[in-house]
Design a protein around this motif. Structure first.
Motif, PDB file in Angstrom:
ATOM      1  N   LEU A 273       0.814  -1.217   0.000  1.00 15.72           N
ATOM      2  CA  LEU A 273       0.000   0.000   0.000  1.00 15.72           C
ATOM      3  C   LEU A 273       0.846   1.265   0.000  1.00 15.72           C
ATOM      4  O   LEU A 273       0.464   2.275  -0.580  1.00 15.72           O
ATOM      5  CB  LEU A 273      -0.908   0.008   1.231  1.00 15.72           C
ATOM      6  CG  LEU A 273      -1.888  -1.152   1.323  1.00 15.72           C
ATOM      7  CD1 LEU A 273      -2.483  -1.227   2.715  1.00 15.72           C
ATOM      8  CD2 LEU A 273      -2.990  -1.001   0.282  1.00 15.72           C
ATOM      9  N   SER A 274       1.974   1.215   0.667  1.00 16.30           N
ATOM     10  CA  SER A 274       2.828   2.394   0.737  1.00 16.30           C
ATOM     11  C   SER A 274       4.220   1.980   1.192  1.00 16.30           C
ATOM     12  O   SER A 274       4.364   1.046   1.985  1.00 16.30           O
ATOM     13  CB  SER A 274       2.229   3.409   1.728  1.00 16.30           C
ATOM     14  OG  SER A 274       2.877   4.647   1.628  1.00 16.30           O
ATOM     15  N   ILE A 275       5.201   2.701   0.682  1.00 22.35           N
ATOM     16  CA  ILE A 275       6.576   2.467   1.114  1.00 22.35           C
ATOM     17  C   ILE A 275       7.313   3.796   1.002  1.00 22.35           C
ATOM     18  O   ILE A 275       7.076   4.567   0.063  1.00 22.35           O
ATOM     19  CB  ILE A 275       7.257   1.361   0.279  1.00 22.35           C
ATOM     20  CG1 ILE A 275       8.677   1.086   0.783  1.00 22.35           C
ATOM     21  CG2 ILE A 275       7.275   1.679  -1.203  1.00 22.35           C
ATOM     22  CD1 ILE A 275       9.289  -0.186   0.206  1.00 22.35           C
ATOM     23  N   GLY A 276       8.168   4.082   1.957  1.00 19.55           N
ATOM     24  CA  GLY A 276       8.920   5.333   1.899  1.00 19.55           C
ATOM     25  C   GLY A 276      10.194   5.239   2.712  1.00 19.55           C
ATOM     26  O   GLY A 276      10.295   4.459   3.664  1.00 19.55           O
ATOM     27  N   VAL A 277      11.157   6.038   2.292  1.00 23.39           N
ATOM     28  CA  VAL A 277      12.453   6.094   2.973  1.00 23.39           C
ATOM     29  C   VAL A 277      12.778   7.569   3.220  1.00 23.39           C
ATOM     30  O   VAL A 277      12.538   8.416   2.343  1.00 23.39           O
ATOM     31  CB  VAL A 277      13.539   5.410   2.102  1.00 23.39           C
ATOM     32  CG1 VAL A 277      14.937   5.677   2.651  1.00 23.39           C
ATOM     33  CG2 VAL A 277      13.275   3.912   2.010  1.00 23.39           C
ATOM     34  N   ALA A 278      13.299   7.876   4.386  1.00 22.43           N
ATOM     35  CA  ALA A 278      13.653   9.267   4.717  1.00 22.43           C
ATOM     36  C   ALA A 278      14.581   9.822   3.635  1.00 22.43           C
ATOM     37  O   ALA A 278      15.490   9.119   3.172  1.00 22.43           O
ATOM     38  CB  ALA A 278      14.343   9.306   6.079  1.00 22.43           C
ATOM     39  N   PRO A 279      14.345  11.073   3.220  1.00 19.82           N
ATOM     40  CA  PRO A 279      15.115  11.633   2.104  1.00 19.82           C
ATOM     41  C   PRO A 279      16.628  11.508   2.263  1.00 19.82           C
ATOM     42  O   PRO A 279      17.336  11.279   1.279  1.00 19.82           O
ATOM     43  CB  PRO A 279      14.670  13.103   2.075  1.00 19.82           C
ATOM     44  CG  PRO A 279      13.267  13.063   2.604  1.00 19.82           C
ATOM     45  CD  PRO A 279      13.260  11.987   3.654  1.00 19.82           C
ATOM     46  N   ASP A 280      17.136  11.631   3.472  1.00 23.72           N
ATOM     47  CA  ASP A 280      18.594  11.569   3.643  1.00 23.72           C
ATOM     48  C   ASP A 280      19.140  10.150   3.748  1.00 23.72           C
ATOM     49  O   ASP A 280      20.333   9.966   3.969  1.00 23.72           O
ATOM     50  CB  ASP A 280      19.021  12.371   4.886  1.00 23.72           C
ATOM     51  CG  ASP A 280      18.437  11.804   6.174  1.00 23.72           C
ATOM     52  OD1 ASP A 280      17.373  11.153   6.109  1.00 23.72           O
ATOM     53  OD2 ASP A 280      19.039  12.012   7.239  1.00 23.72           O
ATOM     54  N   MET A 281      18.259   9.153   3.596  1.00 24.65           N
ATOM     55  CA  MET A 281      18.700   7.759   3.704  1.00 24.65           C
ATOM     56  C   MET A 281      18.429   6.960   2.428  1.00 24.65           C
ATOM     57  O   MET A 281      18.433   5.734   2.439  1.00 24.65           O
ATOM     58  CB  MET A 281      17.985   7.080   4.888  1.00 24.65           C
ATOM     59  CG  MET A 281      18.331   7.687   6.240  1.00 24.65           C
ATOM     60  SD  MET A 281      20.058   7.461   6.689  1.00 24.65           S
ATOM     61  CE  MET A 281      20.071   5.724   7.052  1.00 24.65           C
ATOM     62  N   ARG A 282      18.174   7.678   1.348  1.00 17.38           N
ATOM     63  CA  ARG A 282      17.829   6.971   0.100  1.00 17.38           C
ATOM     64  C   ARG A 282      19.067   6.482  -0.634  1.00 17.38           C
ATOM     65  O   ARG A 282      20.163   6.962  -0.423  1.00 17.38           O
ATOM     66  CB  ARG A 282      16.991   7.904  -0.800  1.00 17.38           C
ATOM     67  CG  ARG A 282      15.619   8.118  -0.175  1.00 17.38           C
ATOM     68  CD  ARG A 282      14.715   9.024  -0.981  1.00 17.38           C
ATOM     69  NE  ARG A 282      13.484   9.252  -0.200  1.00 17.38           N
ATOM     70  CZ  ARG A 282      12.606  10.212  -0.429  1.00 17.38           C
ATOM     71  NH1 ARG A 282      12.798  11.049  -1.427  1.00 17.38           N
ATOM     72  NH2 ARG A 282      11.542  10.333   0.331  1.00 17.38           N
ATOM     73  N   ARG A 283      18.840   5.506  -1.501  1.00 17.89           N
ATOM     74  CA  ARG A 283      19.862   4.911  -2.388  1.00 17.89           C
ATOM     75  C   ARG A 283      20.940   4.139  -1.627  1.00 17.89           C
ATOM     76  O   ARG A 283      22.074   4.050  -2.090  1.00 17.89           O
ATOM     77  CB  ARG A 283      20.508   5.967  -3.292  1.00 17.89           C
ATOM     78  CG  ARG A 283      19.529   6.688  -4.205  1.00 17.89           C
ATOM     79  CD  ARG A 283      18.671   5.788  -5.068  1.00 17.89           C
ATOM     80  NE  ARG A 283      19.369   5.140  -6.163  1.00 17.89           N
ATOM     81  CZ  ARG A 283      19.487   5.671  -7.369  1.00 17.89           C
ATOM     82  NH1 ARG A 283      18.968   6.847  -7.640  1.00 17.89           N
ATOM     83  NH2 ARG A 283      20.096   5.004  -8.319  1.00 17.89           N
ATOM     84  N   VAL A 284      20.580   3.600  -0.460  1.00 19.24           N
ATOM     85  CA  VAL A 284      21.512   2.683   0.202  1.00 19.24           C
ATOM     86  C   VAL A 284      20.892   1.290   0.326  1.00 19.24           C
ATOM     87  O   VAL A 284      21.396   0.446   1.053  1.00 19.24           O
ATOM     88  CB  VAL A 284      21.983   3.200   1.586  1.00 19.24           C
ATOM     89  CG1 VAL A 284      22.795   4.458   1.428  1.00 19.24           C
ATOM     90  CG2 VAL A 284      20.824   3.412   2.543  1.00 19.24           C
TER      91      VAL A 284
END
Ligand SMILES: CC(C)(COP(=O)(O)OP(=O)(O)OC[C@H]1O[C@@H](n2cnc3c(N)ncnc32)[C@H](O)[C@@H]1OP(=O)(O)O)[C@@H](O)C(=O)NCCC(=O)NCCS
Length: 165
Positions: A85-96
């Motif tokens: 339904l939803s997924i999100g990652v804090a902006p400063d923790m993306r692409r890891v």
């Protein structure tokens, strides 16, 4: 920047009652149409509701709150089908790789609960998320016009994707 922090690992756990406020704040940091604390509580109380929350470990020496939630996924399991339904990652923790972990863990948990497949919707103007889902085995099966509303009032279509579990 985040990759340079040499993250040790993430703790991924079920969302608990005390996480709802922090989860709502994280959701707001990720989406133009945020879900409130009560929206989240309602969703997770539904039969088959599953919420995972990720916290980073190994940041203490850099002065961060080590228990800060940095990612989440919300699913619903209905008999032999499931939906992300939803997924999100804090902006400063993306692409890891955090969303990758959350998707895989969500798929594993839904499969263990009896689901044979997983569906999701993704906005057509979100190529990053589409690339993530494609890499995790989701394939486009349809399109819903005007599915998402943007801040400016515009409406954006969604792709419906499906993966075998
Ligand atoms: C989409 C989102 C969840 C991805 O989280 P993430 O933790 O950064 O994703 P990962 O690090 O696991 O990325 C895995 C792969 O997905 C693809 N990907 C993820 N974000 C991307 C981006 N912004 N641009 C291009 N590809 C991207 C890449 O192939 C990436 O692999 P790579 O880093 O080796 O190139 C995150 O950007 C986010 O929270 N966005 C806002 C909320 C959102 O759009 N949620 C999805 C709604 S359907």
């Amino acid at each position: 920047m985040a990759a340079e922090l040499e993250l040790a690992a993430f703790d991924i756990q079920n969302v608990g009652a005390f996480d709802l406020g922090r989860l709502a704040r994280l959701h707001r940091a990720c989406f133009e149409e945020p879900w409130s604390k009560s929206d989240l509580a309602h969703l997770l109380a539904l039969p088959g509701g599953l919420g995972l929350i990720a916290r980073s470990r190994g940041l203490r020496r850099l002065g961060f709150d080590t228990r800060r939630p940095v990612g989440f996924s919300l699913c619903r399991l209905t008999r032999d089908e499931s939906e992300l339904l939803s997924i999100g990652v804090a902006p400063d923790m993306r692409r890891v790789g955090l969303a990758t972990h959350l998707v895989r863990q969500s798929m594993r948990r839904c499969r263990a609960g009896g689901a044979r497949c997983m569906f999701l919707e993704v906005a057509i103007d979100n190529p990053g998320a589409q690339a993530l889902y494609d890499r995790e085995g989701f394939r486009e099966i349809g399109r819903r016009e005007g599915y998402y509303r943007r801040n400016a009032g515009d409406r954006v279509a969604a792709l419906t994707m499906r993966a075998e579990l």
